[in-house]
Design an enzyme around this catalytic site. Structure first.
Site, PDB file in Angstrom:
ATOM      1  N   GLU A 195      47.469   6.849  51.837  1.00 54.58           N
ATOM      2  CA  GLU A 195      47.590   5.536  51.209  1.00 54.58           C
ATOM      3  C   GLU A 195      46.367   5.158  50.375  1.00 54.58           C
ATOM      4  OE1 GLU A 195      50.649   5.425  54.482  1.00 54.58           O
ATOM      5  OE2 GLU A 195      48.626   6.199  54.237  1.00 54.58           O
ATOM      6  N   CYS A 212      38.716  64.150  28.483  1.00 54.27           N
ATOM      7  CA  CYS A 212      39.524  64.012  29.701  1.00 54.27           C
ATOM      8  C   CYS A 212      40.998  63.953  29.320  1.00 54.27           C
ATOM      9  CB  CYS A 212      39.108  62.751  30.451  1.00 54.27           C
ATOM     10  SG  CYS A 212      40.028  62.465  31.982  1.00 54.27           S
ATOM     11  N   HIS A 217      40.325   9.073  64.913  1.00 54.51           N
ATOM     12  CA  HIS A 217      41.150   9.405  66.071  1.00 54.51           C
ATOM     13  C   HIS A 217      40.642  10.698  66.711  1.00 54.51           C
ATOM     14  CE1 HIS A 217      43.884   6.273  64.912  1.00 54.51           C
ATOM     15  NE2 HIS A 217      44.211   6.870  63.766  1.00 54.51           N
ATOM     16  N   CYS A 220      42.996  61.741  30.066  1.00 49.33           N
ATOM     17  CA  CYS A 220      43.382  60.362  29.771  1.00 49.33           C
ATOM     18  C   CYS A 220      43.148  60.021  28.306  1.00 49.33           C
ATOM     19  CB  CYS A 220      42.612  59.388  30.660  1.00 49.33           C
ATOM     20  SG  CYS A 220      40.846  59.257  30.284  1.00 49.33           S
ATOM     21  N   ASP A 242      49.243  58.250  44.870  1.00 52.15           N
ATOM     22  CA  ASP A 242      48.813  59.245  45.866  1.00 52.15           C
ATOM     23  C   ASP A 242      47.374  59.013  46.342  1.00 52.15           C
ATOM     24  OD1 ASP A 242      47.678  59.936  43.453  1.00 52.15           O
ATOM     25  OD2 ASP A 242      48.588  61.924  43.342  1.00 52.15           O
TER      26      ASP A 242
END
Length: 755
Positions: free
Chosen positions: A340, A612, A253, A614, A550
Site C-alpha cells: 500500500e 586451422c 511482526h 575453422c 562431444d
C-alpha cells in the site's frame, strides 16, 4: 378469409406459420422469465481473521452487499479479531454495518509455535458446525495466515468451493508455504500482480480459474487518499504539533521461522528510532509466535512512556492509510510497507526477511540484517522525508468490480473436484517389482567422424554392451542407422535386465542442448548442420533424448564417473583428432549464450600460426591436435627427416602422429621440436583458460593426453600467474568419455540432478 398486412395479402399457409412463430416466441419469453425467477443468488461466505485481512476483504464485502439481487453475504469472524489485546477489531466490522453470522474464538494464547498449531486445530474443531449451518456456495479467504489455512482445509473437506485472494505471491517466510497450501486447496484465485498469476500457473493451477484483479484494498485507499481531514487524523493519533511528513509509522511482526532474529531486529529498530528522535506511531505486532517477546522488548525500552512514541494496538484502515500516505517514512516488515505505501510514494525501510520475495517499488529500501542499530539509523537518514513516484504494482483501484464479475461467472453445476494443469509427461511408467529389479541404464550414442557407436551404460558407468558401425555419409542413411542400432540395443537390454531410461547423444560441432539440435557440425561429419536429433529419435523410440557436444559430454563423464567427481570447478580438454573440451563451473556445465562455450581448440595462441580447419590461424588445434601432428609428421617424412635408426616403419602404412611421437622418443630432434611446440601451444591455451575460468583442476582426455600431461604441467608452472601455477593437470582414466558423457545426461536426469 385471407389476412392483409398493409396492402400485402397473406395466404392461409403463411398465417399458420406466423401463429406458430408467435407462439414459439411467447413460450421462449415465458421460459426466460421462469429461468430468471429460478436463478438462485450466490451465497458467499467471507471469513476474516485479523485487522490486516479485513482491510482487503471489506471492499469485497461492501461490493457483495450492494448487489443483493446477485449475492447473499455471510460473515464469519475468528482469530485475533476477538482478542482484547489486539483491539477487539470485530467491532469495526460491526461499525461498517456488516452482520456477523458467526464469531469463533479460535486463538490459543501463548504466542509461540505450539500455540499457532493448537489454534489451527481449535479452528478445525469449530468450523464444521458453522459451515454446515451457513451452507455457503463459496468461501472467500485471504492470504497466508494460519487461521486462513484452517478455513481452507475445513471448506475443502466439506466440499465448499474456495476463492483465494492474493495467492501466488512470494514473501520469504513460512507464510509462503501456508499461502501456497491454501492455493492448492482453492478452486478459484483472485491475484494481485502478473507475476503472482504466473506463479499460480507454474503451480499447475487452471488458468481459466485465475483472475488478475489487483489488490482490493487499493479500491478504497486510492479513493480516500486525498481526504481533506487528513491533518486531523494525524494529530489525533500523534499530537497537535506534528507536521505532515515529519513523523514515522513503525510496524514490525515476528518471523516464525527465525523468532530470535526477529526479536533482535525489533530491538535494534527501536534503538534506531529512539536515536533518530522523530515522532513515531508504532503498532503492536500481530499474534504470530514471537509477538509476546517483541512486546516485552518494547516495554523494556519504555516505548509506551516515551514522549516521541505513540504505541497502539489497532487503527481503522481508512485512518491508517492517511497516516502512512503522509508519513516521512514507514519502517518494519509489514506487507503494507511494500504494497500500500508504494501507491503514495511513501519511503519505506523493510527490515529482515519477512517480505524478501515481494514485488516492490523503488520506494523500498531493504535492511536484511544488522548487528547494531547504526545500519537502521543510516537507512532512516537516507529515507526520511523523501518522496517517490507512486506505484500501482498491486492494483489500479478496480479490483472489486472484477472480483464480483468473476463470482457471477462461477458455474455451480461444474464438477467440484478441481483439476490441475500438469505439464505433459511422455509415457509415464508405473512402479512395479520388475522395474525395481531391473538395472537402470541409458542408451549412449557417439557420432564420430569415422564410426557410429551405441552403448548400453548402467548407473555405475559400466558399459554393458557396445555396438559400432561405420558412419554413413548422408543424413538419411545416418539417421536410419542410429535408429536401427538403438532398437537393437533396446531389444538386447531386455535380455540383459537393463531398464533404458533415455537416450544421450554425443556429437561433434555446436549443439543447442535445450532443443536437441546440431547447429553447426565439424568438417568430419558432413551434412550435419541445423539437424534436429531429439525429435526423430524420441518419436521412434518413445524415450526422452538429450543431445550435446562431444567435448561437453567428456566433461559430464568426468563429473559423474571420473576425476571431476565431487570437484566444483574443473576443465576437461580432449586431445585427439581435434582439440575440444568442456567447462564445469559451480557443478554445472557451461554452454554459453550461443552454445559456443568451451571451444578450447580454437583459442588462438599465435597471430601468424598455422591455418586451422575453422579458417583462422594460430588456434591450439592447428598446433596440438592429432591432425596437426600428422601433418607435421608427413612433412618430415617427405623430407626424409622422420625415420631414425631402429624405428620400425613399414612403407605401406600411412604416416600418423604416433610415428612422430615414436621418432621423438628415439632421439629425432626435429620430431621433438614439433612436439615441444605443440605441447607449448596447448599449455599456453590452458593457461588462458586458467586465467579466465580459474578451475581447480584440468583433466586431459583423448589419445594424446598421456603424452601432453607432463609438458603442459611444466608450461603452466613456468608461464602462468603465481596463483594458478599449482593447479593440477591430470590424465583421464575413462576409456569412453563420449559414451559415458552421453549416458550421464540420461542418468543424471533419472536421479533428479539438473542437467
Amino acid at each position: 378469409m385471407d389476412m392483409h398486412l398493409g396492402s400485402v395479402q397473406i395466404s392461409p399457409h403463411e398465417q399458420y406459420f406466423l401463429r406458430m412463430q408467435r407462439n414459439k416466441e411467447k413460450k421462449s419469453m415465458e421460459k426466460m422469465g421462469e429461468s430468471n425467477q429460478c436463478k438462485r443468488k450466490l451465497r458467499v461466505c467471507v471469513a476474516t481473521c485479523n485487522r490486516a485481512d479485513y482491510s482487503k476483504l471489506a471492499p469485497i464485502m461492501s461490493g457483495i452487499k450492494s448487489h443483493p439481487e446477485d449475492f447473499e453475504l455471510e460473515v464469519v469472524v475468528l482469530g485475533s479479531h476477538l482478542i482484547d489485546d489486539y483491539g477487539n477489531t470485530f467491532r469495526m466490522i460491526e461499525q461498517d454495518d456488516f452482520d456477523i453470522g458467526s464469531k469463533l474464538h479460535t486463538i490459543v494464547r501463548g504466542e509461540d509455535e505450539a500455540a499457532m498449531v493448537e489454534s489451527v486445530g481449535l479452528a478445525l474443531v469449530k468450523l464444521p458446525d458453522v459451515i454446515q449451518r451457513l451452507k455457503p456456495d463459496i468461501l472467500v479467504v485471504h492470504g497466508d495466515r494460519f487461521d486462513a489455512l484452517a478455513l481452507a482445509t475445513a471448506a475443502a473437506l466439506m466440499n465448499i468451493r474456495i476463492l483465494h485472494l492474493e495467492g501466488g505471491e512470494v514473501s520469504g517466510t513460512i507464510d509462503d508455504s501456508i499461502r501456497h497450501a491454501i492455493s492448492k486447496l482453492a478452486h478459484y484465485h483472485a491475484c494481485c500482480t502478473r507475476m503472482a498469476e504466473q506463479h499460480l500457473i507454474a503451480m499447475c493451477e487452471d488458468h481459466s480459474r485465475i483472475l488478475l484483479a489487483g489488490c482490493p484494498s487499493y479500491d478504497k485507499l486510492l479513493l480516500s487518499h486525498h481526504r481533506e481531514d487528513y491533518m486531523d487524523i494525524i494529530k489525533s493519533w500523534l499530537d497537535d504539533k506534528v507536521q505532515e511528513g515529519d513523523y514515522i509509522v513503525a510496524l514490525q511482526h515476528p518471523v516464525t521461522t527465525n523468532i530470535q532474529h526477529s526479536i533482535k531486529i525489533y530491538g535494534l529498530m527501536l534503538d534506531a528510532l529512539i536515536s533518530f528522535n522523530k515522532k513515531t506511531l508504532i503498532l503492536f505486532p500481530n499474534i504470530d509466535a514471537g509477538s509476546k517477546e517483541m512486546v516485552r522488548v518494547m516495554r523494556r525500552k519504555g516505548i509506551e512512556q516515551h514522549p516521541n512514541f505513540r504505541a497502539v494496538k489497532h487503527i481503522p484502515f481508512e485512518q491508517f492509510i492517511q497516516l502512512v500516505s503522509h508519513a516521512g517514512c514507514m519502517i518494519g516488515n509489514s506487507s503494507c510497507g511494500v504494497r500500500e505505501a508504494g501507491a503514495f510514494g511513501t519511503p519505506v525501510i523493510n527490515l529482515g526477511t519477512r517480505q524478501t520475495g515481494r514485488e516492490t517499488g523503488e520506494n523500498v529500501l531493504h535492511v536484511r540484517d544488522a548487528d547494531t542499530h547504526n545500519k537502521i539509523y543510516h537507512a532512516l537518514e537516507l529515507q526520511f522525508g523523501k518522496r517517490y513516484p507512486c506505484s500501482k504494482i498491486y492494483g489500479d483501484g478496480n479490483a472489486v468490480p472484477r472480483i464480483l464479475k468473476f463470482l457471477r461467472s462461477i458455474d455451480l453445476d461444474e464438477p467440484l473436484q478441481k483439476t490441475f494443469c500438469f505439464p505433459p509427461v511422455k509415457d509415464p511408467i508405473s512402479q512395479d517389482i520388475d522395474h525395481i529389479l531391473e538395472t537402470q541404464s541409458a542408451l549412449a550414442v557417439d557420432l564420430g567422424g569415422t564410426n557410429l557407436r551405441v552403448a548400453i551404460v548402467c548407473m555405475r558407468g559400466t558399459i554393458v554392451k557396445k555396438y559400432s558401425q561405420p558412419n554413413p555419409k548422408t543424413f538419411e542413411a545416418r539417421m536410419e542407422l542410429i535408429l536401427k542400432m538403438c532398437n537393437d540395443a533396446m531389444r538386447d537390454a531386455v535380455g540383459l535386465n537393463c531398464r533404458i531410461l533415455g537416450v544421450g547423444v554425443s556429437t561433434g560441432g555446436r549443439v543447442n542442448p535445450q532443443d536437441g539440435v546440431v547447429l553447426h557440425s565439424t568438417k568430419l561429419i558432413q551434412e550435419w548442420s541445423s539437424v534436429d536429433l531429439r525429435t526423430p529419435i524420441s518419436d521412434a523410440l518413445h524415450l526422452p533424448v538429450w543431445v550435446d557436444n562431444d567435448g561437453n559430454c567428456a566433461a559430464l563423464a568426468e563429473r559423474k564417473f571420473g576425476h571431476g567427481k565431487g570437484v566444483e570447478n574443473f576443465v576437461t580438454v580432449i586431445t585427439g583428432t581435434g582439440i575440444g573440451g568442456g567447462i564445469i563451473h559451480h557443478n554445472e556445465l557451461v554452454h554459453g549464450s550461443t552454445f559456443c562455450a568451451a571451444e578450447l581448440g580454437h583459442i588462438m595462441v599465435s597471430l601468424e600460426g598455422p591455418e586451422c580447419m575453422c579458417g583462422s590461424r594460430g588456434c591450439i588445434e592447428a598446433y596440438a591436435s592429432g591432425m596437426a601432428l600428422q601433418r607435421e609428421a608427413k612433412k618430415l617424412h617427405d623430407e626424409d627427416l622422420l625415420k631414425v635408426e631402429g624405428m620400425d616403419m613399414k612403407l605401406s602404412e600411412p604416416i600418423t602422429a604416433a610415428h612422430l611421437i615414436s621418432a621423438a622418443k628415439m632421439g629425432n630432434s626435429k620430431a621433438d621440436a614439433v612436439l615441444t611446440k605443440a605441447a607449448t601451444a596447448l599449455g599456453v591455451g590452458i593457461i588462458n583458460i586458467l586465467h579466465i575460468v580459474n578451475p581447480s583442476q584440468v583433466i586431459l582426455s583423448g589419445v594424446l593426453a598421456s603424452y601432453y600431461q607432463a609438458p603442459v604441467q611444466h608450461v603452466i608452472s613456468q608461464r602462468a600467474l603465481f596463483s594458478v601455477q599449482n593447479i593440477k593437470v591430470v590424465t583421464s582414466d575413462l576409456e569412453e568419455p563420449a559414451l559415458l558423457g552421453a549416458a550421464s545426461m540420461v542418468l543424471d536426469y533419472a536421479t533428479r540432478r539438473i542437467y
